[in-house]
Design a protein around this motif. Structure first.
Motif, PDB file in Angstrom:
ATOM      1  N   GLY A 149       0.771  -1.238   0.000  1.00 21.62           N
ATOM      2  CA  GLY A 149       0.000   0.000   0.000  1.00 21.62           C
ATOM      3  C   GLY A 149       0.805   1.293   0.000  1.00 21.62           C
ATOM      4  N   PRO A 150       1.831   1.426   0.848  1.00 24.36           N
ATOM      5  CA  PRO A 150       2.577   2.698   0.898  1.00 24.36           C
ATOM      6  C   PRO A 150       3.297   3.046  -0.399  1.00 24.36           C
ATOM      7  CG  PRO A 150       2.965   1.424   2.891  1.00 24.36           C
ATOM      8  CD  PRO A 150       2.248   0.520   1.930  1.00 24.36           C
ATOM      9  N   GLY A 207      13.350  -4.601  10.177  1.00 26.81           N
ATOM     10  CA  GLY A 207      11.960  -4.184  10.182  1.00 26.81           C
ATOM     11  C   GLY A 207      11.712  -2.941   9.348  1.00 26.81           C
ATOM     12  N   ARG A 208      12.661  -2.596   8.486  1.00 21.35           N
ATOM     13  CA  ARG A 208      12.560  -1.372   7.676  1.00 21.35           C
ATOM     14  C   ARG A 208      12.648  -1.659   6.178  1.00 21.35           C
ATOM     15  NH1 ARG A 208      10.947  -0.239  11.816  1.00 21.35           N
ATOM     16  NH2 ARG A 208      11.553   1.427  13.268  1.00 21.35           N
ATOM     17  N   ASN A 234       4.431 -13.434   8.111  1.00 30.03           N
ATOM     18  CA  ASN A 234       4.776 -12.424   7.115  1.00 30.03           C
ATOM     19  C   ASN A 234       5.430 -11.205   7.774  1.00 30.03           C
ATOM     20  OD1 ASN A 234       4.871 -10.517   5.087  1.00 30.03           O
ATOM     21  ND2 ASN A 234       2.801 -10.898   4.349  1.00 30.03           N
ATOM     22  N   PRO A 235       6.734 -10.976   7.534  1.00 32.95           N
ATOM     23  CA  PRO A 235       7.427  -9.856   8.178  1.00 32.95           C
ATOM     24  C   PRO A 235       7.098  -8.512   7.541  1.00 32.95           C
ATOM     25  CG  PRO A 235       8.916 -10.949   6.674  1.00 32.95           C
ATOM     26  CD  PRO A 235       7.644 -11.750   6.653  1.00 32.95           C
ATOM     27  N   ASN A 236       6.467  -8.551   6.365  1.00 28.00           N
ATOM     28  CA  ASN A 236       6.213  -7.303   5.640  1.00 28.00           C
ATOM     29  C   ASN A 236       5.019  -6.522   6.171  1.00 28.00           C
ATOM     30  OD1 ASN A 236       8.377  -7.821   3.875  1.00 28.00           O
ATOM     31  ND2 ASN A 236       7.080  -9.083   2.558  1.00 28.00           N
ATOM     32  N   LYS A 246       3.220  -1.147   7.756  1.00 30.05           N
ATOM     33  CA  LYS A 246       2.618  -0.253   8.759  1.00 30.05           C
ATOM     34  C   LYS A 246       3.565   0.893   9.103  1.00 30.05           C
ATOM     35  CE  LYS A 246       0.306  -0.121  13.242  1.00 30.05           C
ATOM     36  NZ  LYS A 246       0.880   1.192  13.568  1.00 30.05           N
ATOM     37  N   TYR A 247       4.838   0.583   9.243  1.00 27.77           N
ATOM     38  CA  TYR A 247       5.834   1.608   9.568  1.00 27.77           C
ATOM     39  C   TYR A 247       5.869   2.692   8.492  1.00 27.77           C
ATOM     40  CZ  TYR A 247      10.442   3.778  10.037  1.00 27.77           C
ATOM     41  OH  TYR A 247      11.466   4.698  10.135  1.00 27.77           O
ATOM     42  N   TYR A 248       5.950   2.273   7.232  1.00 22.71           N
ATOM     43  CA  TYR A 248       6.052   3.257   6.154  1.00 22.71           C
ATOM     44  C   TYR A 248       4.711   3.945   5.887  1.00 22.71           C
ATOM     45  CZ  TYR A 248      10.828   1.936   5.123  1.00 22.71           C
ATOM     46  OH  TYR A 248      12.186   1.736   5.207  1.00 22.71           O
TER      47      TYR A 248
END
Length: 244
Positions: A102-103, A195-196, A206-208, A213-215
């Motif tokens: 999404g981002p 995590g970036r 799923n680590p993504n 969410k962060y971005y």
């Protein structure tokens, strides 16, 4: 009282400006409109079976040479090695199936899609392993999105574009990951544990999700027009003594 109500309204409007970047499917040729479970996802696309933007038949097509998905031939400069091809299959699964892009979804005016991804931050290991495993393979094009000869409805090298080793076409892993799909990916020095960055490969949880969410939160914090609140408050403050 009017001051208080109007102030709360302004804050609510600004909060509503936040975009939900989670669980999005892009408007592409084979994508669902919303992600959902797909228990029958094929082989390398299976990590997304609990929440996928692709259908089972799309996941099967991702594994085929000259797939019906885009009529794209991986073997345009000889037979691609299995070690290299597995990365392109995984890349296709990621593009078609991931609900965590999404981002980085952007509108685009193309006949086969209305949205694309741009500058998805790729983990260092994912990019460098991909490039390393393809280092002995050959291609004739730097950007695989454009410039092919499609007269036979299958991509072929255009005249004047000889086949060369990947390492001659792309001097570095960064060069490869950013150019092969016209900047869909952005090379980063972030590792998978950071995590970036986004991972093309994963086998467990799923680590993504957290990366998206962060971005997404970063984008929202950058896009909220905080100056608008000040613009509203100045005249309201001037009127305060008349209305409270």
């Amino acid at each position: 009282m009017l001051y208080r109500v109007t102030l709360l309204t302004c804050v609510s409007l600004l909060s509503a400006a936040n975009v939900d970047y989670m669980d999005q499917c892009m408007d592409g040729k084979h994508h669902k409109t919303k992600p959902g479970p797909e228990d029958a996802l094929h082989s390398q696309c299976q990590p997304w079976k609990e929440k996928a933007c692709c259908y089972a038949n799309t996941s099967e097509g991702a594994h085929q040479d000259e797939s019906y998905l885009y009529n794209f031939n991986w073997n345009h400069c000889g037979i691609m090695t299995p070690a290299c091809k597995k990365h392109f299959i995984q890349d296709t699964c990621f593009y078609e199936c991931s609900p965590n892009l999404g981002p980085w979804i952007q509108p685009v005016d193309q006949s086969w899609r209305k949205e694309r991804i741009l500058d998805v931050p790729l983990c260092k290991e994912d990019c460098e392993t991909w490039f390393s495993d393809c280092s002995q393979d050959y291609t004739c094009m730097e950007n695989w999105h454009v410039g092919w000869n499609w007269t036979t409805k299958i991509n072929k090298c255009p005249q004047g574009k000889p086949c060369r080793k990947f390492t001659d076409v792309y001097p570095t892993a960064k060069d490869f990951c950013e150019k092969v799909w016209s900047n869909s990916y952005k090379y980063t020095t972030y590792t998978q544990k950071s995590g970036r960055c986004m991972q093309l490969w994963f086998t467990k949880e799923n680590p993504n999700v957290q990366v998206a969410k962060y971005y997404g939160d970063l984008r929202n914090s950058a896009e909220v027009p905080s100056f608008g609140l000040v613009m509203f408050l100045v005249p309201l403050y001037m009127l305060r003594s008349h209305w409270i």
